[in-house]
Design an enzyme around this catalytic site. Structure first.
Site, PDB file in Angstrom:
ATOM      1  N   CYS A   1       2.513  46.703   2.665  1.00 49.27           N
ATOM      2  CA  CYS A   1       2.561  48.131   2.140  1.00 49.27           C
ATOM      3  C   CYS A   1       1.478  48.714   2.812  1.00 49.27           C
ATOM      4  O   CYS A   1       0.439  48.220   3.112  1.00 49.27           O
ATOM      5  CB  CYS A   1       2.254  47.980   0.631  1.00 49.27           C
ATOM      6  SG  CYS A   1       1.800  49.469  -0.067  1.00 49.27           S
TER       7      CYS A   1
ATOM      8  N   LYS B   1       2.192   4.818   1.491  1.00 45.22           N
ATOM      9  CA  LYS B   1       2.292   5.201   3.219  1.00 45.22           C
ATOM     10  C   LYS B   1       1.565   6.628   2.969  1.00 45.22           C
ATOM     11  O   LYS B   1       2.159   7.509   2.437  1.00 45.22           O
ATOM     12  CB  LYS B   1       3.630   5.452   3.551  1.00 45.22           C
ATOM     13  CG  LYS B   1       3.738   5.640   5.020  1.00 45.22           C
ATOM     14  CD  LYS B   1       5.117   5.230   5.426  1.00 45.22           C
ATOM     15  CE  LYS B   1       5.212   5.227   7.137  1.00 45.22           C
ATOM     16  NZ  LYS B   1       4.979   6.552   7.615  1.00 45.22           N
TER      17      LYS B   1
ATOM     18  N   ASP C   1       0.361  10.254   4.399  1.00 45.66           N
ATOM     19  CA  ASP C   1       0.954  10.949   5.134  1.00 45.66           C
ATOM     20  C   ASP C   1      -0.080  11.987   5.946  1.00 45.66           C
ATOM     21  O   ASP C   1      -0.656  13.113   5.406  1.00 45.66           O
ATOM     22  CB  ASP C   1       2.009  12.085   4.651  1.00 45.66           C
ATOM     23  CG  ASP C   1       2.989  12.547   5.513  1.00 45.66           C
ATOM     24  OD1 ASP C   1       3.099  12.193   6.617  1.00 45.66           O
ATOM     25  OD2 ASP C   1       3.799  13.527   5.209  1.00 45.66           O
TER      26      ASP C   1
ATOM     27  N   TYR D   1      -6.795   1.326   6.466  1.00 45.05           N
ATOM     28  CA  TYR D   1      -5.899   0.421   5.928  1.00 45.05           C
ATOM     29  C   TYR D   1      -5.606  -0.568   6.601  1.00 45.05           C
ATOM     30  O   TYR D   1      -4.680  -1.729   6.625  1.00 45.05           O
ATOM     31  CB  TYR D   1      -4.410   0.932   5.579  1.00 45.05           C
ATOM     32  CG  TYR D   1      -3.860   1.761   6.699  1.00 45.05           C
ATOM     33  CD1 TYR D   1      -3.445   1.197   7.995  1.00 45.05           C
ATOM     34  CD2 TYR D   1      -3.827   3.224   6.690  1.00 45.05           C
ATOM     35  CE1 TYR D   1      -3.161   1.971   9.112  1.00 45.05           C
ATOM     36  CE2 TYR D   1      -3.205   4.159   7.672  1.00 45.05           C
ATOM     37  CZ  TYR D   1      -2.975   3.285   8.870  1.00 45.05           C
ATOM     38  OH  TYR D   1      -2.374   4.192   9.861  1.00 45.05           O
TER      39      TYR D   1
ATOM     40  N   GLU E   1       0.806  -0.920   0.117  1.00 40.97           N
ATOM     41  CA  GLU E   1       0.041   0.059  -0.073  1.00 40.97           C
ATOM     42  C   GLU E   1       0.941   1.370  -0.023  1.00 40.97           C
ATOM     43  O   GLU E   1       2.017   1.108   0.415  1.00 40.97           O
ATOM     44  CB  GLU E   1      -0.929   0.183   1.032  1.00 40.97           C
ATOM     45  CG  GLU E   1      -1.979  -1.046   1.281  1.00 40.97           C
ATOM     46  CD  GLU E   1      -2.292  -1.411   2.595  1.00 40.97           C
ATOM     47  OE1 GLU E   1      -2.115  -0.576   3.720  1.00 40.97           O
ATOM     48  OE2 GLU E   1      -2.824  -2.406   3.058  1.00 40.97           O
TER      49      GLU E   1
ATOM     50  N   LYS F   1      10.720   4.365   2.032  1.00 39.06           N
ATOM     51  CA  LYS F   1      10.504   5.931   2.157  1.00 39.06           C
ATOM     52  C   LYS F   1      11.197   6.251   0.755  1.00 39.06           C
ATOM     53  O   LYS F   1      12.331   6.014   0.572  1.00 39.06           O
ATOM     54  CB  LYS F   1      11.052   6.700   3.246  1.00 39.06           C
ATOM     55  CG  LYS F   1      10.547   6.457   4.628  1.00 39.06           C
ATOM     56  CD  LYS F   1       9.251   7.257   4.665  1.00 39.06           C
ATOM     57  CE  LYS F   1       8.775   7.294   6.095  1.00 39.06           C
ATOM     58  NZ  LYS F   1       9.472   8.209   6.844  1.00 39.06           N
TER      59      LYS F   1
ATOM     60  N   CYS G   1      -3.271  51.597  -3.054  1.00 43.13           N
ATOM     61  CA  CYS G   1      -2.170  50.486  -3.698  1.00 43.13           C
ATOM     62  C   CYS G   1      -3.039  49.480  -4.392  1.00 43.13           C
ATOM     63  O   CYS G   1      -3.898  48.922  -4.099  1.00 43.13           O
ATOM     64  CB  CYS G   1      -1.445  49.958  -2.519  1.00 43.13           C
ATOM     65  SG  CYS G   1      -0.310  48.602  -3.191  1.00 43.13           S
TER      66      CYS G   1
ATOM     67  N   CYS H   1       2.953  50.346  -5.884  1.00 40.54           N
ATOM     68  CA  CYS H   1       2.820  51.652  -5.598  1.00 40.54           C
ATOM     69  C   CYS H   1       3.864  52.742  -5.171  1.00 40.54           C
ATOM     70  O   CYS H   1       3.950  53.797  -5.218  1.00 40.54           O
ATOM     71  CB  CYS H   1       1.645  52.218  -4.772  1.00 40.54           C
ATOM     72  SG  CYS H   1       2.226  51.635  -2.979  1.00 40.54           S
TER      73      CYS H   1
ATOM     74  N   CYS I   1       7.084  49.332  -2.131  1.00 37.38           N
ATOM     75  CA  CYS I   1       6.215  48.754  -2.539  1.00 37.38           C
ATOM     76  C   CYS I   1       6.235  48.394  -3.969  1.00 37.38           C
ATOM     77  O   CYS I   1       6.446  49.372  -4.724  1.00 37.38           O
ATOM     78  CB  CYS I   1       4.489  49.097  -2.101  1.00 37.38           C
ATOM     79  SG  CYS I   1       3.346  48.099  -3.213  1.00 37.38           S
TER      80      CYS I   1
HETATM   81  S1  IVH Z   1      -0.313   0.051   8.643  1.00 38.92           S
HETATM   82  C1  IVH Z   1       2.348  -1.314  12.720  1.00 38.92           C
HETATM   83  N1  IVH Z   1      -0.527   1.013   6.444  1.00 38.92           N
HETATM   84  O1  IVH Z   1       2.321   4.961   9.128  1.00 38.92           O
HETATM   85  C2  IVH Z   1       1.785  -0.200  12.061  1.00 38.92           C
HETATM   86  N2  IVH Z   1       0.442   2.429   8.070  1.00 38.92           N
HETATM   87  O2  IVH Z   1       4.990   4.128  10.907  1.00 38.92           O
HETATM   88  C3  IVH Z   1       0.968  -0.692  10.735  1.00 38.92           C
HETATM   89  N3  IVH Z   1       0.605   4.978   7.736  1.00 38.92           N
HETATM   90  O3  IVH Z   1       1.283   5.116  12.325  1.00 38.92           O
HETATM   91  C4  IVH Z   1       0.492   0.402  10.037  1.00 38.92           C
HETATM   92  N4  IVH Z   1      -0.173   4.444   5.455  1.00 38.92           N
HETATM   93  O4  IVH Z   1      -0.135   6.247  10.627  1.00 38.92           O
HETATM   94  C5  IVH Z   1      -0.272   1.357   7.625  1.00 38.92           C
HETATM   95  N5  IVH Z   1      -1.077   2.041   4.248  1.00 38.92           N
HETATM   96  C6  IVH Z   1      -0.623   2.056   5.682  1.00 38.92           C
HETATM   97  C7  IVH Z   1      -0.263   3.365   6.066  1.00 38.92           C
HETATM   98  C8  IVH Z   1       0.269   3.430   7.208  1.00 38.92           C
HETATM   99  C9  IVH Z   1       0.366   5.328   6.417  1.00 38.92           C
HETATM  100  C10 IVH Z   1       1.121   5.382   9.021  1.00 38.92           C
HETATM  101  C11 IVH Z   1       0.342   4.957  10.041  1.00 38.92           C
HETATM  102  C12 IVH Z   1       1.313   4.523  11.077  1.00 38.92           C
HETATM  103  C13 IVH Z   1       2.706   4.557  10.598  1.00 38.92           C
HETATM  104  C14 IVH Z   1       3.623   3.803  10.823  1.00 38.92           C
END
Ligand code: IVH
Length: 669
Positions: free
Chosen positions: A423, A116, A118, A226, A114, A311, A429, A408, A405
């Site tokens: 300004c 990740k 943010d 998720y 999946e 990452k 202006c 103006c 500015c």
């Molecule tokens: S599964 C044991 N799936 O990432 C943790 N986490 O560093 C299992 N996060 O606190 C989490 N997308 O907030 C999972 N597809 C995803 C995610 C996800 C973002 C975040 C989540 C968690 C942090 C883990």
């Protein structure tokens, strides 16, 4: 209407509205118009008000919020919320794969990938299919109970229906603010002279912990689910399918992978494409698919051994800084913009980047002619993150910030404690003048949609409109002088201006553009003071009494009404017939019998659901606090309430009342 009929209709409407909400927010489809949708919802609101006993646990009317939580209750997670180990390279990932293979002693296994997301992680607890708790991650062991705020997020189901719903389960997901919502929010903040928020993630985190759930509702958060815990399934994939069937919002970016090579393909596939998604993502989460194998692999002290994150490196490129230009906004705030040698970055050509303010330029020690690193973050506009000093040549010159500015020529000023230059030529202006008119006509203000930026520019250049009040003096012969205006478009524009005279007071108050008075504050001020004259004559102390009004806003409002040109402008608008009074009350008030009384509700009750009690209190002028403190007036105590609350209330001398005491109080006895 008989109670039985009402019950039937409430139940049908609840189902209908929830159906259309899911269609609209998760599937991006609609079968009915916005108007029809609003009608259904309005009908439901009115029926529920008349027959509160029939409100369904999944009533969509909860999505608009309205509860105030002063202090969030701490809740211990049933399953701790762990973090994930990070990897940054193919090698590290292959090491992870080897550890998994070893741990499973040669048994075959699959991965589930999946993105990740943010945002902020959330735990959603369902009992008998009903959402009973939404809790933040906190320290992983205990988090904050933010249920009322979570309920405003439309893609989080309030009730699950269908066959074989387990009596109790938990969903984990990520709450986020979509990029477009974030951009719009920042635009609105700039419009009222507030500083921009730095990024969507922190803004989402701040939003989910706001005290007023009605404000959270306006922020349009979303949530991707998720994980599913507490069900009897064999794979993570099955859990994801269940979440989909139960109408959670599941990002359609996941993939089952047979081996680590496929995982690497997935990572590569999404590296650029992820930037087009509605939210920020910073990597990939790789999970072993079999739940039995997950269990066998187990956990280290901090994180699971069956999952890891990869990452992405933030994509950065170096290009020449050709110069800096400066933009002046409606409030006079100056924003520097980096003018770059065009460069291709993550799918688009970048020519400009934001630099925020003079401090940022000094921090980066920018020279014109420097090669600078540009990155695309969550914001739609890329940013300059640093200078490639190895490429600096002798002929580059350090940036000297402008002192006049650019529009103006007036000498710029800096307000103590603020990063931006301003300004001060408010009335002379051009971008400030045009900006005020654009602010005035926008949809959330006077909503004159027959007037656009180009027309305003022409009206200003021809000298017809210098202030919003001038709009109401416009005649046919003026508008006919504008490019592209013929009889019909002139009529259309004049009609739009005429119609705006009926715009309610709260919108007018927002439209006149007092610094720091956004839409919400304008609504609160209008409802509290009822007329512009009362606001104008209010002392600083009186302004501070209004809801949502702190020092900064009070000061700004007070100063606004001490300026002769503002008073003149308002008088002209009054003469033109705009609305400067209201009799709108805080929604659906029934009485003031509980005015100035604060309550905490705890435990379970014989006759009422907790939400019903909350509503009764609010409708009768009372306030709801979520924590017991010295400021609290009453603890409304039901059965099975926590001993700590009771103890604290006793210690602080807070009055403890029962359900029937409360009824007596309401009846004025
Ligand atoms: S599964 C044991 N799936 O990432 C943790 N986490 O560093 C299992 N996060 O606190 C989490 N997308 O907030 C999972 N597809 C995803 C995610 C996800 C973002 C975040 C989540 C968690 C942090 C883990």
């Amino acid at each position: 209407m008989t109670p039985a009929q009402a019950q039937k209709e409430i139940s049908a409407l609840t189902e209908q509205v929830n159906y259309h909400t899911h269609l609209y927010y998760q599937l991006n489809k609609s079968e009915i118009s916005d108007y029809e949708f609003d009608q259904l919802l309005a009908r439901l609101v009115s029926l529920e008000n008349e027959f509160p006993q029939f409100r369904q646990p999944d009533s969509p009317t909860q999505r608009v919020g309205g509860t105030i939580t002063k202090e969030f209750e701490t809740v211990v997670h049933k399953y701790p919320m762990l973090s994930l180990g990070n990897t940054y390279s193919q090698e590290e990932l292959e090491d992870f794969d080897k550890r998994v293979a070893r741990g499973l002693e040669g048994d075959p296994y699959e991965y589930f990938c999946e993105l990740k997301f943010d945002g902020v992680s959330i735990s959603l607890v369902y009992e008998n299919g009903v959402l009973v708790r939404g809790v933040t991650r906190g320290d992983g062991v205990r988090g904050d109970n933010v249920t009322n705020n979570v309920k405003t997020i439309r893609s989080i189901p309030l009730k699950i229906t269908g066959k074989n719903i387990p009596p109790s389960f938990e969903v984990r997901g990520e709450i986020f603010m979509p990029k477009t919502v974030f951009a719009q929010l920042n635009k609105e903040r700039e419009d009222i002279g507030e500083e921009r928020y730095a990024n969507a993630r922190n803004t989402a985190a701040g939003t989910i912990k706001m005290q007023d759930s009605a404000e959270v509702a306006k922020r349009k958060l979303d949530c991707y689910a998720y994980s599913l815990l507490g069900v009897e399934t064999e794979t993570h994939e099955e859990n994801i399918k269940l979440l989909e069937a139960w109408k959670f919002n599941v990002s359609q970016t996941y993939k089952k992978c047979r081996n680590i090579a496929e995982v690497l393909e997935y990572i590569l596939y999404w590296e650029k494409r992820r930037l087009e998604l509605p939210l920020e993502t910073d990597g990939v989460v790789i999970k072993v698919n079999s739940l039995e194998q997950q269990e066998r692999l187990g956990f280290t002290a901090k994180s699971p051994r069956f999952a890891i994150s990869y990452k992405y490196k933030a994509e950065s490129i170096s290009t020449r800084l050709n110069g800096i230009t400066y933009q002046v906004g409606r409030t006079g705030a100056v924003t520097p913009v980096a003018e770059l040698e065009p460069v291709f970055l993550a799918g688009t050509t970048v020519k400009r980047a934001s630099l925020h303010n003079a401090n940022e330029i000094a921090r980066l020690n920018l020279h014109i002619g420097d090669y600078v690193f540009v990155e695309k973050g969550g914001e739609i506009i890329p940013k300059v993150t640093g200078v490639d000093v190895t490429k600096r040549t002798k002929d580059t010159k350090p940036v000297t910030y402008i002192d006049k500015c650019p529009e103006c020529g007036t000498k710029l000023t800096r307000i103590e404690g603020e990063a931006a230059h301003y300004c001060p030529n408010v009335t002379g202006c051009p971008p400030q003048i045009k900006g005020r008119i654009e602010h005035f006509i926008q949809r959330k203000a006077m909503d004159i949609d027959s007037l656009g930026e180009r027309t305003i520019d022409q009206l200003y250049k021809l000298g017809f409109v210098k202030t919003p009040a001038d709009l109401y003096d416009l005649k046919r012969e003026h508008i006919l002088q504008l490019d592209g205006f013929k009889d019909k478009s002139v009529t259309n524009l004049l009609d739009g201006i005429e119609k705006s005279k009926a715009t309610p007071f709260e919108s007018v108050l927002f439209a006149i553009g007092i610094r720091y008075v956004g839409r919400t504050v304008a609504e609160k001020l209008a409802r509290y003071f009822k007329s512009i004259d009362k606001i104008k004559n209010a002392s600083l102390e009186e302004l501070l009494q209004a809801p949502e009004v702190g020092e900064k806003i009070a000061q700004s409002v007070y100063e606004f009404f001490r300026k002769a040109e503002n008073i003149r402008e308002i008088d002209r608008m009054k003469k033109a017939g705009l609305q400067f009074e209201t009799n709108a009350k805080e929604p659906e008030k029934e009485s003031d019998i509980l005015a100035n009384k604060s309550f905490v509700i705890s435990g379970t009750f014989q006759k009422y659901e907790r939400e019903q009690l909350q509503e009764i209190i609010l409708k009768n002028g009372g306030r709801i606090l979520s924590g017991v403190s010295g400021k609290l007036d009453y603890l409304l105590a039901g059965d099975n309430m926590g001993p700590s609350k009771l103890e604290k209330a006793q210690k602080l001398g807070v009055k403890i009342i029962s359900e029937s005491d409360f009824e007596k109080m309401l009846a004025g006895k």
